[in-house]
Enzyme design. Structure first.
Site, PDB file in Angstrom:
ATOM      1  N   SER A  46       0.770  -1.146  -0.020  1.00  0.00           N
ATOM      2  CA  SER A  46      -0.033  -0.036   0.209  1.00  0.00           C
ATOM      3  C   SER A  46       0.792   1.416   0.038  1.00  0.00           C
ATOM      4  O   SER A  46       1.871   1.097   0.300  1.00  0.00           O
ATOM      5  CB  SER A  46      -0.809   0.024   1.259  1.00  0.00           C
ATOM      6  OG  SER A  46      -1.595   1.210   1.411  1.00  0.00           O
ATOM      7  N   TYR A  97      -1.879  -1.099  10.431  1.00  0.00           N
ATOM      8  CA  TYR A  97      -1.983  -1.601   9.221  1.00  0.00           C
ATOM      9  C   TYR A  97      -0.704  -0.929   8.405  1.00  0.00           C
ATOM     10  O   TYR A  97      -0.260  -1.764   7.668  1.00  0.00           O
ATOM     11  CB  TYR A  97      -3.214  -0.799   8.630  1.00  0.00           C
ATOM     12  CG  TYR A  97      -3.614  -1.050   7.059  1.00  0.00           C
ATOM     13  CD1 TYR A  97      -4.322  -2.357   6.706  1.00  0.00           C
ATOM     14  CD2 TYR A  97      -3.346  -0.058   6.369  1.00  0.00           C
ATOM     15  CE1 TYR A  97      -4.229  -2.366   5.266  1.00  0.00           C
ATOM     16  CE2 TYR A  97      -3.504  -0.333   4.793  1.00  0.00           C
ATOM     17  CZ  TYR A  97      -4.070  -1.247   4.244  1.00  0.00           C
ATOM     18  OH  TYR A  97      -4.264  -1.513   2.975  1.00  0.00           O
TER      19      TYR A  97
END
Ligand code: NAD
Ligand code: MG
Length: 297
Positions: free
Chosen positions: A188, A201
């Site tokens: 990401s 995360y």
């Protein structure tokens, strides 16, 4: 939503605002008001993955479904690992079968080591081998206003789901892979521009970059297996409506230079590219940012 309205990439997909949709984990595409675009009407295959076998984790919805669609239309059979969103998974299975390929659905929690083993074992039992492993499943908790609110249980679940499962699935798959196989991970932009409210995360996504670089250097010379990662920016998927507050969902994607979120269909071609030896035979340990113009580093 249908196909491209225009040749202008700024307008390839829904522009903001989105409705203020909210779901809880795991979100389902079935319950989304604005449906993601997977490329149903637009993706055209060219036999780039003819008769390959691919495991795609998180293949029921979002980016994973777009990858399943693209792989099947390129001639691959697919194993879909997902948590418990059975209706979404059935729809992905329908799309794969419609493309004339076989599909195997394996629901269950990849945070458990025994389940990672089950996914690999069932794939090998049905198809006899693994050519492509797409480590795409991910858990993103609710955005919090202070990192002290991320409790240990959530922190561990994020690490187990996002990086430990990826590490273990790769270890378990490699013995079934021949030279020419590929592992493709989903990281990401959070690896490079971490948001404090989802810091657990973001840390897992940073770990995925390190994992990819290290394994890409190791497996390529040793086994002829290439390992790469795609780093998405904002993409309209169930993960978004399950973890961001309504106001963020509404403006989702406006932080990109192109002023919109991606649709899952904008990821299928990159996962095909990194899986296909003719296309990416010299690429291993690389991070491919697909972010709408946000620089990764
Ligand atoms: P998604 O919700 O459609 O896909 C994630 C999938 O992961 C789910 O379908 C679920 O079945 C699976 N999953 C989650 N926890 C699991 C577990 N413990 N065991 C088994 N399966 C589990 O959302 P998506 O956005 O398509 O996510 C795919 C990947 O893309 C994730 O790794 C995510 O972190 C990454 N990503 C998404 C965005 C975005 O904006 N949507 C941005 C950057 C990276
Ligand atoms: Mg899902």
């Amino acid at each position: 939503m249908g196909g491209h309205d225009t040749d202008d990439p700024r307008k390839f997909a829904q522009e903001p605002p989105f409705p203020k949709e909210q779901q809880s984990f795991p979100g389902t595409e079935k319950n989304m008001d604005v449906k993601p675009d997977y490329g149903y009407d637009t993706y055209v295959g060219h036999n780039k993955l003819k008769d390959k076998v691919a495991i795609i984790t998180g293949g029921d919805s979002g980016i994973g479904r777009a990858v399943a669609l693209a792989y099947a239309r390129e001639g691959a059979d697919v194993v879909i690992s997902y948590l418990n969103e059975h209706d979404d998974a059935k729809e992905t299975a329908r799309v794969v079968e419609e493309a004339g390929r076989q599909v195997l659905l394996v629901p269950g929690d990849l945070a458990e080591d025994s389940h990672c083993q089950k996914v690999v074992d069932e794939a090998v039992k049905k198809f006899g081998r693994i050519d492509i492993l797409v480590n795409n499943a991910g858990f993103q908790g609710d955005q919090v206003d202070d990192f002290t609110k991320i409790d240990r249980q959530r922190l561990e679940y994020a690490f187990k789901t996002n990086i430990i499962a990826m590490f273990r699935l790769s270890q378990m798959s490699v013995e079934h892979m021949k030279p020419g196989s590929a592992i493709i991970n989903t990281s990401s932009i959070q690896a490079y521009k971490p948001s404090p409210g989802i810091l657990d995360y973001a840390c897992t996504k940073g770990a995925i970059v390190a994992f990819t670089k290290g394994l890409g250097m190791d497996l390529f010379p040793k086994h002829g297996i290439r390992v790469n990662t795609v780093a998405p920016g904002p993409v309209w998927t169930p993960l978004i409506v399950e973890s961001f507050p309504a106001e963020k969902v509404e403006k989702f994607g406006t932080q990109t230079p192109v002023n919109r979120a991606a649709m899952p269909k904008e990821y299928g071609p990159a996962f095909v590219f990194l899986a296909c030896n003719e296309d990416s035979s010299m690429i291993s340990g690389e991070v491919l940012g697909i972010t709408g113009g946000l620089p990764l580093a």
